[in-house]
Scaffold this motif. Sequence first.
Motif, short mmCIF file in Angstrom:
data_model
loop_
_atom_site.label_atom_id
_atom_site.label_comp_id
_atom_site.label_asym_id
_atom_site.label_seq_id
_atom_site.Cartn_x
_atom_site.Cartn_y
_atom_site.Cartn_z
N GLN A 195 0.67 -9.38 -4.62
CA GLN A 195 -0.43 -8.95 -3.74
C GLN A 195 -1.07 -7.68 -4.31
OE1 GLN A 195 1.20 -8.46 0.17
NE2 GLN A 195 1.76 -10.61 0.36
N PRO A 196 -1.87 -7.84 -5.35
CA PRO A 196 -2.47 -6.66 -5.98
C PRO A 196 -3.47 -5.94 -5.07
CG PRO A 196 -3.31 -8.65 -7.00
CD PRO A 196 -2.24 -9.06 -6.05
N GLY A 197 -4.20 -6.66 -4.25
CA GLY A 197 -5.18 -6.03 -3.36
C GLY A 197 -4.50 -5.16 -2.31
N THR A 198 -3.46 -5.67 -1.71
CA THR A 198 -2.72 -4.90 -0.71
C THR A 198 -2.11 -3.67 -1.34
OG1 THR A 198 -2.19 -6.97 0.44
CG2 THR A 198 -0.90 -5.05 1.02
N LEU B 223 -3.18 -2.04 -3.92
CA LEU B 223 -4.25 -1.09 -4.20
C LEU B 223 -4.68 -0.37 -2.92
CD1 LEU B 223 -6.19 0.07 -6.31
CD2 LEU B 223 -7.76 -1.80 -5.77
N GLY B 224 -4.75 -1.08 -1.80
CA GLY B 224 -5.10 -0.48 -0.52
C GLY B 224 -4.05 0.54 -0.07
#
Length: 108
Positions: free
Chosen positions: A86-89, A91-92
């Motif tokens: 989960q790269p987006g999570t 990053l968030g």
Amino acid sequence: MNIQEAHMAKTTTAAAKELTIDDLSSQIDLLKKDIASLTETLGDYGKAKSDEMRDNARAAANDFAETGRAKAMEAQKQAEEFLQAQPGTALGIAAGIGFLVGIVTARR
């Protein structure tokens, strides 16, 4: 009791007292040696126990360090798996932590 018997009794009593004082003196010397030996033995025992406890503490510290390393490696592995899944999570979360650190440091 005649004079000769009285004198003999005094001489025997005086010799017995001297013998008793000599015996006591030798017993006191023996007691001093025993106490010195006991003190030395207790010192050696204390040193041996101290060494044993130091070795046990070192072994425990090494075990804790090894366990800590293993836990850190496991946490790193889980973090890497999370980043890949989960790269987006991730990053968030990183941006949120950075924002909070910025707020806290800016107030000072």
